[in-house]
Scaffold this motif. Structure first.
Motif, PDB file in Angstrom:
ATOM      1  N   ASP A 144      38.619  35.967  42.237  1.00 40.67           N
ATOM      2  CA  ASP A 144      38.820  36.716  40.997  1.00 40.67           C
ATOM      3  C   ASP A 144      40.029  37.639  41.175  1.00 40.67           C
ATOM      4  OD1 ASP A 144      38.796  38.175  38.694  1.00 40.67           O
ATOM      5  OD2 ASP A 144      36.794  39.037  38.985  1.00 40.67           O
ATOM      6  N   PRO A 145      41.176  37.310  40.577  1.00 39.96           N
ATOM      7  CA  PRO A 145      42.379  38.122  40.795  1.00 39.96           C
ATOM      8  C   PRO A 145      42.409  39.421  40.015  1.00 39.96           C
ATOM      9  CG  PRO A 145      42.859  36.354  39.248  1.00 39.96           C
ATOM     10  CD  PRO A 145      41.444  36.139  39.714  1.00 39.96           C
ATOM     11  N   GLU A 146      41.509  39.604  39.070  1.00 43.64           N
ATOM     12  CA  GLU A 146      41.593  40.744  38.158  1.00 43.64           C
ATOM     13  C   GLU A 146      41.616  42.093  38.884  1.00 43.64           C
ATOM     14  OE1 GLU A 146      42.239  42.857  34.863  1.00 43.64           O
ATOM     15  OE2 GLU A 146      42.339  40.681  35.061  1.00 43.64           O
ATOM     16  N   PRO A 147      40.751  42.348  39.870  1.00 39.45           N
ATOM     17  CA  PRO A 147      40.793  43.665  40.527  1.00 39.45           C
ATOM     18  C   PRO A 147      42.110  43.956  41.245  1.00 39.45           C
ATOM     19  CG  PRO A 147      38.712  42.557  40.974  1.00 39.45           C
ATOM     20  CD  PRO A 147      39.610  41.533  40.341  1.00 39.45           C
ATOM     21  N   LEU A 148      42.872  42.919  41.563  1.00 47.00           N
ATOM     22  CA  LEU A 148      44.137  43.096  42.275  1.00 47.00           C
ATOM     23  C   LEU A 148      45.334  43.206  41.332  1.00 47.00           C
ATOM     24  CD1 LEU A 148      43.419  40.215  44.790  1.00 47.00           C
ATOM     25  CD2 LEU A 148      43.578  42.615  45.460  1.00 47.00           C
ATOM     26  N   SER A 149      45.108  43.024  40.042  1.00 48.31           N
ATOM     27  CA  SER A 149      46.211  42.719  39.126  1.00 48.31           C
ATOM     28  C   SER A 149      46.724  43.893  38.317  1.00 48.31           C
ATOM     29  CB  SER A 149      45.782  41.581  38.181  1.00 48.31           C
ATOM     30  OG  SER A 149      45.486  40.425  38.911  1.00 48.31           O
ATOM     31  N   GLY A 175      46.343  52.287  35.632  1.00 48.64           N
ATOM     32  CA  GLY A 175      45.835  50.986  36.041  1.00 48.64           C
ATOM     33  C   GLY A 175      45.884  50.792  37.541  1.00 48.64           C
ATOM     34  N   LEU A 176      46.928  51.329  38.168  1.00 48.57           N
ATOM     35  CA  LEU A 176      47.088  51.193  39.617  1.00 48.57           C
ATOM     36  C   LEU A 176      45.980  51.954  40.346  1.00 48.57           C
ATOM     37  CD1 LEU A 176      49.176  49.782  41.440  1.00 48.57           C
ATOM     38  CD2 LEU A 176      50.378  51.959  41.602  1.00 48.57           C
ATOM     39  N   ILE A 229      48.173  54.162  46.768  1.00 48.86           N
ATOM     40  CA  ILE A 229      48.749  54.109  45.416  1.00 48.86           C
ATOM     41  C   ILE A 229      50.267  54.255  45.470  1.00 48.86           C
ATOM     42  CG2 ILE A 229      48.880  55.366  43.225  1.00 48.86           C
ATOM     43  CD1 ILE A 229      45.848  55.961  43.596  1.00 48.86           C
ATOM     44  N   GLU A 230      50.755  55.139  46.328  1.00 46.91           N
ATOM     45  CA  GLU A 230      52.204  55.299  46.470  1.00 46.91           C
ATOM     46  C   GLU A 230      52.846  54.003  46.983  1.00 46.91           C
ATOM     47  OE1 GLU A 230      55.464  57.994  48.966  1.00 46.91           O
ATOM     48  OE2 GLU A 230      53.372  58.628  48.829  1.00 46.91           O
TER      49      GLU A 230
END
Length: 261
Positions: free
Chosen positions: A128-133, A141-142, A166-167
């Motif tokens: 499932d790519p959604e959590p990485l996208s 979003g990030l 996050i950075e």
């Protein structure tokens, strides 16, 4: 910074340790991620091992040729880096997409001594790519993506690593277009028949992984002739960060056991 020339662009990598007698370990990153994803493993393994971390094409400082990318492209990039480093065979450690690349490399080349597959799907459908996208330019979003890849317990306890991640993601993650080009490499991914993969394999899963169901990882290990499954039930997809100390010891022990055969 060292780069290997792939078929259609430069692939950036970072290397530590040049002892030709030390085991070579190559880290292959997840969908959209640059080499930052292995920051918790790089220093820990760089003493006893020769360590190489690759920026997947489209991410970090590697080139981002027009997509879509095929699995053969990513395996070819790995071979180009190994050739540039003068490494004949290596222990391949991959997370998510990187784990799929490691499996494909073991199927298509004679470069792999062992595989460690972390949060790796047994097939395209299990990923499932959604959590990485997240879009690197979307701060909200990030942050949401990053915290979804870590357990709630870790997020409550460890603010500083999250801000650092996050950075890194803001500066180095693949753009949405490049990430979609990477994701295309999983089209039709199905490493059957798994009984042909006879090299030592360790499959690692976080018990709260939203990208790959831990039971799918367990099934992958069970279908491999020399596969073993290890779970960190309290961790999420980024078990490499949440359980870094335990995982690093696990990796070193596994690599040593393979080299001592």
């Amino acid at each position: 910074m060292p780069c290997a020339e792939g078929d259609d662009g430069a692939i950036h990598y970072t290397q530590a340790g040049e002892n030709p007698d030390a085991p070579a370990v190559v880290f292959l990153g997840d969908l959209g991620f640059s080499a930052w994803g292995w920051s918790w493993q790089y220093g820990a393994l760089a003493g006893p091992c020769r360590v190489v971390v690759i920026d997947t094409r489209g991410a970090g400082r590697s080139d981002a040729p027009a997509g879509p990318y095929a699995m053969a492209d990513l395996v070819g990039d790995l071979e180009a880096v190994l050739a540039d480093c003068n490494i004949r065979t290596a222990h391949l450690v991959g997370c998510g997409l990187g784990g799929a690349v490691a499996v494909a490399a073991a199927r298509r080349t004679n470069r792999a001594e062992s595989l460690t597959l972390i949060g790796t799907p047994p097939s395209e459908e299990a990923f499932d790519p959604e959590p990485l996208s997240a879009d690197p330019s979307d701060e909200v979003g990030l942050r949401a993506s990053t915290t979804s890849l870590l357990s709630a317990t870790f997020c409550e306890r460890e603010e500083a690593p999250i801000e650092q991640i996050i950075e890194w993601r803001r500066e180095e993650d693949a753009t949405p277009a490049a990430r979609e080009a990477q994701l295309a490499a999983l089209d039709g991914f199905d490493p059957e028949p798994l009984y042909e993969l006879t090299l030592p394999v360790r499959v690692v899963a976080g018990g709260e992984d939203p990208v790959v169901d831990p039971e799918a990882s367990r099934q992958l290990a069970e279908e491999l002739p020399n596969g073993e499954f290890t779970s960190y039930p309290e961790a999420s997809h980024l078990v490499t960060i949440e359980r870094s100390a335990a995982l690093n010891d696990f990796l070193l022990g596994f690599i040593e056991s393979v080299d001592d055969r």
